[in-house]
Scaffold this active site. Structure first.
Site, PDB file in Angstrom:
ATOM      1  N   ASP A 128      -1.369 -26.875 -22.172  1.00  0.00           N
ATOM      2  CA  ASP A 128      -2.049 -25.925 -22.879  1.00  0.00           C
ATOM      3  C   ASP A 128      -2.024 -26.231 -24.641  1.00  0.00           C
ATOM      4  OD1 ASP A 128      -1.341 -23.686 -24.562  1.00  0.00           O
ATOM      5  OD2 ASP A 128      -0.593 -22.555 -22.683  1.00  0.00           O
ATOM      6  N   SER A 158      -6.290 -21.508 -25.171  1.00  0.00           N
ATOM      7  CA  SER A 158      -4.956 -20.814 -23.276  1.00  0.00           C
ATOM      8  C   SER A 158      -5.847 -19.619 -23.009  1.00  0.00           C
ATOM      9  CB  SER A 158      -3.675 -21.048 -23.753  1.00  0.00           C
ATOM     10  OG  SER A 158      -3.072 -20.698 -22.898  1.00  0.00           O
TER      11      SER A 158
END
Length: 251
Positions: free
Chosen positions: A150, A38
């Site tokens: 993610d 991320s």
């Protein structure tokens, strides 16, 4: 000694990773390999590309991240992260993870298979974008015919790819746990739920690192409070000095 660095996700709090790297650069602590997810994947990809921490700080402080929140054209999310791909294409000198100057791993979550994947090869633009695509907020990214989001959803502290190639591993998580009082809308509830899932998968991995850092001061910075990017960098730098003090004698 080969030192590996693991950088977690954490939205704006992820800027603390820049401060960590500033301290390591300042005291000439060499990083052999990086594993990011991320927000951590964005910073790791820039550092692995050859940018110094000061370079990355300058880029971060001169980028309008609010412009990244563009409405999605699909029903899969609220926003698109195409702007992140454009950002990476502007700054990175390579388009493949395996061509980075330093060894680099990027983690995503494969929605189709329900597993996480640590990439060391492939399209760096798409993979970093996928790694940063928080479900519901940002649309999934299709890679090799499957949807990825993610990586923090399943592994927000991706130490695993560094275990066999590094002698010493530093892991930094930028998500200290706080008590949340304002859970009064779908956005805050969604982010909080994701945050708690992320917290759980960090707890089972942190003992795998030689040094684990989780700066408590980051509690004062909201996940999307872009006004406090410099504050997060400064907090990271203070933590980075602690890492230097522990690692320097071993080199």
């Amino acid at each position: 000694m080969k030192v590996g660095l693991v950088l977690s996700g954490g939205a704006v709090r992820g800027a603390a990773h820049i401060g960590i790297l500033k301290a390591l650069d300042e005291y000439n602590i060499p990083i052999y390999a990086l594993s990011g997810v991320s927000a951590g994947s964005i910073i790791a990809s820039l550092y692995a590309d050859g940018y110094t921490a000061k370079d990355i700080e300058e880029i971060a402080l001169n980028t309008n991240f609010l412009k990244w929140f563009k409405p999605s054209k699909s029903f899969r999310s609220l926003f698109s992260l195409q702007s992140l791909e454009d950002f990476l294409k502007k700054y990175l000198h390579v388009n493949k993870i395996e061509n980075s100057f330093k060894k680099l791993f990027i983690t995503t979550t494969n929605l189709n298979k329900g597993i996480y994947k640590c990439w060391d090869k492939g399209d760096i633009y798409k993979i970093v974008r996928a790694s940063s695509s928080l479900p519901f907020l940002f649309e999934p990214v299709e890679i090799d015919g499957e949807l990825h989001v993610d990586g923090g959803l399943m592994n927000n502290l991706p130490i695993e790819p560094l275990k066999d190639i590094c002698d010493y591993i530093i892991a930094v998580d930028v998500n200290p746990l706080s008590k949340e009082k304002s859970l009064n809308n779908i956005f805050s509830i969604t982010v909080r739920s994701f945050y708690l899932a992320v917290r759980a998968n960090v707890e089972v991995r942190k003992d795998m690192a030689d040094i684990f850092m989780q700066p408590e001061e980051l509690l004062n910075i909201g996940l999307f409070d872009v006004r406090k990017i410099k504050n997060a960098i400064d907090i990271g730098y203070k933590e980075g000095i602690k890492i230097v003090e522990a690692v320097k004698p071993l080199l």
